[in-house]
Design a protein around this motif. Structure first.
Motif, PDB file in Angstrom:
ATOM      1  N   ASN A 148       0.842  -1.196   0.000  1.00 41.67           N
ATOM      2  CA  ASN A 148       0.000   0.000   0.000  1.00 41.67           C
ATOM      3  C   ASN A 148       0.876   1.244   0.000  1.00 41.67           C
ATOM      4  OD1 ASN A 148      -2.836  -1.036   0.490  1.00 41.67           O
ATOM      5  ND2 ASN A 148      -1.706  -2.032   2.130  1.00 41.67           N
ATOM      6  N   GLY A 149       0.273   2.369  -0.386  1.00 39.76           N
ATOM      7  CA  GLY A 149       0.975   3.643  -0.271  1.00 39.76           C
ATOM      8  C   GLY A 149       1.465   3.870   1.149  1.00 39.76           C
ATOM      9  N   SER A 150       0.631   3.471   2.130  1.00 43.60           N
ATOM     10  CA  SER A 150       1.004   3.663   3.544  1.00 43.60           C
ATOM     11  C   SER A 150       2.283   2.912   3.905  1.00 43.60           C
ATOM     12  CB  SER A 150      -0.122   3.169   4.467  1.00 43.60           C
ATOM     13  OG  SER A 150      -1.303   3.863   4.199  1.00 43.60           O
ATOM     14  N   ASP A 151       2.514   1.755   3.297  1.00 44.38           N
ATOM     15  CA  ASP A 151       3.774   1.015   3.547  1.00 44.38           C
ATOM     16  C   ASP A 151       4.953   1.883   3.131  1.00 44.38           C
ATOM     17  OD1 ASP A 151       2.066  -1.103   3.992  1.00 44.38           O
ATOM     18  OD2 ASP A 151       2.646  -2.247   2.215  1.00 44.38           O
ATOM     19  N   GLY A 185      -0.670  17.212   3.179  1.00 45.35           N
ATOM     20  CA  GLY A 185      -1.430  16.366   2.246  1.00 45.35           C
ATOM     21  C   GLY A 185      -1.927  15.140   2.994  1.00 45.35           C
ATOM     22  N   TYR A 186      -2.186  14.054   2.256  1.00 49.12           N
ATOM     23  CA  TYR A 186      -2.613  12.789   2.864  1.00 49.12           C
ATOM     24  C   TYR A 186      -1.506  11.769   2.672  1.00 49.12           C
ATOM     25  CZ  TYR A 186      -5.134   8.446   3.707  1.00 49.12           C
ATOM     26  OH  TYR A 186      -5.509   7.227   4.200  1.00 49.12           O
ATOM     27  N   HIS A 187      -1.183  11.009   3.727  1.00 52.36           N
ATOM     28  CA  HIS A 187      -0.082  10.053   3.595  1.00 52.36           C
ATOM     29  C   HIS A 187      -0.411   8.658   4.116  1.00 52.36           C
ATOM     30  CE1 HIS A 187       2.163  13.566   2.431  1.00 52.36           C
ATOM     31  NE2 HIS A 187       1.978  14.135   3.613  1.00 52.36           N
ATOM     32  N   PHE A 203       8.968  13.392  -1.281  1.00 53.40           N
ATOM     33  CA  PHE A 203       7.764  13.675  -2.078  1.00 53.40           C
ATOM     34  C   PHE A 203       6.885  12.429  -2.038  1.00 53.40           C
ATOM     35  CE2 PHE A 203       9.323  17.090  -5.357  1.00 53.40           C
ATOM     36  CZ  PHE A 203       9.394  18.020  -4.323  1.00 53.40           C
ATOM     37  N   ASP A 204       5.653  12.609  -1.596  1.00 53.08           N
ATOM     38  CA  ASP A 204       4.689  11.511  -1.638  1.00 53.08           C
ATOM     39  C   ASP A 204       4.012  11.558  -3.005  1.00 53.08           C
ATOM     40  OD1 ASP A 204       2.633   9.753  -1.457  1.00 53.08           O
ATOM     41  OD2 ASP A 204       1.880  10.448   0.485  1.00 53.08           O
ATOM     42  N   GLU A 205       4.525  10.729  -3.913  1.00 52.90           N
ATOM     43  CA  GLU A 205       4.030  10.701  -5.294  1.00 52.90           C
ATOM     44  C   GLU A 205       3.073   9.522  -5.507  1.00 52.90           C
ATOM     45  OE1 GLU A 205       5.457  12.511  -8.374  1.00 52.90           O
ATOM     46  OE2 GLU A 205       7.540  12.887  -7.781  1.00 52.90           O
ATOM     47  N   THR A 206       2.414   9.097  -4.425  1.00 48.40           N
ATOM     48  CA  THR A 206       1.480   7.974  -4.521  1.00 48.40           C
ATOM     49  C   THR A 206       0.469   8.225  -5.647  1.00 48.40           C
ATOM     50  OG1 THR A 206       1.723   7.624  -2.145  1.00 48.40           O
ATOM     51  CG2 THR A 206      -0.154   6.563  -3.191  1.00 48.40           C
ATOM     52  N   ILE A 207       0.020   9.459  -5.788  1.00 45.97           N
ATOM     53  CA  ILE A 207      -0.933   9.774  -6.861  1.00 45.97           C
ATOM     54  C   ILE A 207      -0.240  10.396  -8.066  1.00 45.97           C
ATOM     55  CG2 ILE A 207      -2.890  11.262  -7.501  1.00 45.97           C
ATOM     56  CD1 ILE A 207      -4.011  10.751  -4.677  1.00 45.97           C
ATOM     57  N   THR A 208       0.664  11.354  -7.826  1.00 45.72           N
ATOM     58  CA  THR A 208       1.243  12.103  -8.955  1.00 45.72           C
ATOM     59  C   THR A 208       2.164  11.242  -9.826  1.00 45.72           C
ATOM     60  OG1 THR A 208       2.988  12.881  -7.465  1.00 45.72           O
ATOM     61  CG2 THR A 208       1.086  14.330  -7.763  1.00 45.72           C
ATOM     62  N   GLY A 218       2.737   4.473  -5.653  1.00 45.15           N
ATOM     63  CA  GLY A 218       1.757   3.425  -5.365  1.00 45.15           C
ATOM     64  C   GLY A 218       0.623   3.525  -6.377  1.00 45.15           C
ATOM     65  N   LYS A 219      -0.615   3.449  -5.870  1.00 45.48           N
ATOM     66  CA  LYS A 219      -1.807   3.652  -6.710  1.00 45.48           C
ATOM     67  C   LYS A 219      -1.656   3.061  -8.113  1.00 45.48           C
ATOM     68  CE  LYS A 219      -4.198   6.546  -3.862  1.00 45.48           C
ATOM     69  NZ  LYS A 219      -5.475   6.272  -3.283  1.00 45.48           N
ATOM     70  N   GLY A 220      -1.588   3.945  -9.139  1.00 46.18           N
ATOM     71  CA  GLY A 220      -1.721   3.486 -10.526  1.00 46.18           C
ATOM     72  C   GLY A 220      -0.524   2.817 -11.137  1.00 46.18           C
ATOM     73  N   VAL A 247      -7.767  17.161   4.191  1.00 48.76           N
ATOM     74  CA  VAL A 247      -6.347  17.520   4.226  1.00 48.76           C
ATOM     75  C   VAL A 247      -5.870  18.014   2.862  1.00 48.76           C
ATOM     76  CG1 VAL A 247      -5.646  16.064   6.161  1.00 48.76           C
ATOM     77  CG2 VAL A 247      -5.705  15.105   3.850  1.00 48.76           C
ATOM     78  N   ARG A 248      -6.826  18.124   1.916  1.00 51.43           N
ATOM     79  CA  ARG A 248      -6.452  18.672   0.603  1.00 51.43           C
ATOM     80  C   ARG A 248      -7.315  19.882   0.308  1.00 51.43           C
ATOM     81  NH1 ARG A 248      -6.462  12.828  -1.624  1.00 51.43           N
ATOM     82  NH2 ARG A 248      -4.248  12.329  -1.542  1.00 51.43           N
TER      83      ARG A 248
HETATM   84  C1  LIG Z   1      -0.818  10.909  -1.531  1.00 47.43           C
HETATM   85  C2  LIG Z   1      -1.164   9.612  -0.845  1.00 47.43           C
HETATM   86  N1  LIG Z   1      -0.246   9.043  -0.039  1.00 47.43           N
HETATM   87  C3  LIG Z   1      -0.495   7.866   0.578  1.00 47.43           C
HETATM   88  C4  LIG Z   1      -1.696   7.226   0.419  1.00 47.43           C
HETATM   89  C5  LIG Z   1      -1.945   5.923   1.123  1.00 47.43           C
HETATM   90  O1  LIG Z   1      -2.025   4.916   0.189  1.00 47.43           O
HETATM   91  P1  LIG Z   1      -2.773   3.537   0.564  1.00 47.43           P
HETATM   92  O2  LIG Z   1      -4.206   3.852   0.736  1.00 47.43           O
HETATM   93  O3  LIG Z   1      -2.483   2.666  -0.617  1.00 47.43           O
HETATM   94  O4  LIG Z   1      -2.117   3.037   1.816  1.00 47.43           O
HETATM   95  C6  LIG Z   1      -2.667   7.774  -0.413  1.00 47.43           C
HETATM   96  C7  LIG Z   1      -3.982   7.118  -0.586  1.00 47.43           C
HETATM   97  O5  LIG Z   1      -4.957   7.699  -0.927  1.00 47.43           O
HETATM   98  C8  LIG Z   1      -2.398   9.010  -1.060  1.00 47.43           C
HETATM   99  O6  LIG Z   1      -3.312   9.585  -1.850  1.00 47.43           O
END
Ligand SMILES: Cc1ncc(COP(=O)(O)O)c(C=O)c1O
Length: 433
Positions: free
Chosen positions: A124-127, A149-151, A231-236, A259-261, A432-433
């Protein structure tokens, strides 16, 4: 709209009742649950998808602008990705030793992402964000972190939001939010915490474009104070640019998370970064049974190849520009700029609905979602485009907006919300956005 054609959600409602007997909230994910979609007037379960279309529990069809919370970057059931996964299934999924795909995909990320010299995978992104934070703490010998942002769901981050139930006070005291495009707010965090900041983690962009060289200013501040920039690029990542937002904006962080896509819906994430920092991963504990699972690695390989071969980022940008332009025109024509606005990058933009007249933003959004679902659109907070969205899907969405946004304006003017809304109101979620 002709009432006889109204969509029904009987099966969705029944399944929610059944699911809640064994699953708290009836969902594994807050943003997919009944608090994110107004009960009775929204689909609550999806049965299947193809391209950018999905079918709900009652067999209603929708064009999906949520795209599995941005994990589906190419469209449901992309042939190239699914074939790569099926091929891998036939030789095994999770092994007892590392697999060659781990280095192949790591090498690909190093090739694409400016800050990536070494790579570790998670699910997951959280990992990935949590591993990056632990690594930064180990590298700097400091404990505090600044977030923007969200992490993800882990203690170190979620303790800084209003959804902090169960997070120890000692952990919460180590995390300090700052505001995007507000360098003074980050300077304040540094001055309040006197050289104790291990890491600054931020989404390089979400709703607003960086202004006044914001990202470079953040980087300079971090390095002045001996903090690691993440940089949390989970989405970008792979959405703004194949090299992430760091390539688009020309600012290279120390570490970055993806992560994500990256695998078109298969579960995988990555933390990447400078070799001198990443090497310490060998000593901290970031380790998981499924972190080297091969189906998601095969899916990543196929997804990234497909993106490069088909100029996916360019397609998303063209579709997103068309959508943003069309939507802005509708809002301008309605002279509704006081309560409706468009924000974000073309590939991930937002229609923002603010409180207006007698009505809260939650009420207006609930009615909006009811009406969009009736017209065959699955929407959340933003326009989560994927490669399967074509020009005709954008036209159809704009046509629906042309119908629904004036309907909201009329409701505000006539003060007849309760006559029109047939569901249960959305619940406020932390913002948070
Ligand atoms: C920018 C960002 N970082 C981290 C996360 C966490 O990812 P995950 O839900 O896969 O743990 C998200 C999920 O929405 C996110 O948008």
């Amino acid at each position: 709209m002709n009432n006889s054609a109204r969509k029904q959600f009987l099966q969705s409602n029944l399944w929610l009742e059944r699911a809640e007997k064994t699953i708290p909230l009836g969902s594994q994910t807050f943003s997919k649950s009944r608090i994110a979609y107004p009960n009775n007037v929204s689909p609550l379960f999806i049965k299947r998808g193809q391209g950018c279309q999905v079918w709900d529990a009652d067999d209603n069809q929708y064009t999906d602008f949520v795209s599995g919370l941005l994990s589906v970057s190419l469209g449901y059931c992309n042939k190239a990705v699914d074939e790569a996964v099926i091929k891998q299934i036939k030789s095994g999924v999770t092994f007892s030793l590392p697999h060659q795909l781990e280095m192949e995909v790591a090498e690909k990320l190093v090739e694409l992402i400016p800050c990536a010299e070494m790579v570790r995978f998670g699910k997951n992104g959280s990992d990935a964000t949590s591993a990056a934070i632990r690594l930064a703490r180990a590298f700097t010998g400091k404990e505090h972190v600044a977030v923007c942002g969200y992490h993800g769901w882990q203690d170190w981050y979620i303790g800084s939001t209003s959804r902090d139930l169960g997070v120890p006070a000692a952990t919460k005291a180590l995390t300090h939010p700052f505001s995007y495009n507000d360098i003074a707010s980050l300077k304040q965090v540094f001055s309040d915490n006197n050289e104790k900041i291990a890491a600054v983690i931020l989404e390089p962009m979400n709703t607003q474009f960086p202004e006044n060289n914001f990202l470079q200013q953040v980087k300079d501040l971090c390095h002045q104070h001996g903090a690691v920039l993440i940089f949390d690029e989970t989405i970008t990542g792979f959405r703004y640019h194949m090299g992430g937002a760091q390539t688009l904006f020309g600012v290279t962080p120390d570490l970055a998370t993806f992560g994500k896509g990256m695998a078109n819906g298969y579960p995988i994430s990555a933390v990447v970064g400078r070799k001198d920092i990443m090497s310490l991963m060998a000593d901290i504990f970031f380790s998981g049974t499924f972190a080297g699972e091969t189906l998601s690695l095969a899916a990543t390989q196929a997804t990234l190849d497909f993106m490069l071969e088909n100029n996916v980022v360019e397609h998303l940008t063209t579709m997103g520009d068309k959508l943003k332009t069309g939507l802005s025109e509708i809002i301008n024509d309605m002279q509704a700029q006081q309560w409706l606005s468009v924000s974000g990058h073309a590939v991930w933009s937002f229609l923002n609905i603010a409180a207006h007249g007698k009505y809260s933003a939650i009420k207006l959004k609930s009615l909006f979602l009811q009406e969009m679902a009736q017209r065959g659109f699955l929407l959340g907070g933003g326009h989560n485009l994927n490669y399967a969205h074509k020009s005709s899907d954008i036209d159809a969405l704009l046509t629906a907006y042309q119908d629904v946004l004036p309907l909201l304006a009329e409701t505000i003017k006539n003060e007849d919300f309760s006559m029109k809304f047939k569901g249960e109101l959305l619940e406020p979620v932390f913002k948070v956005r």
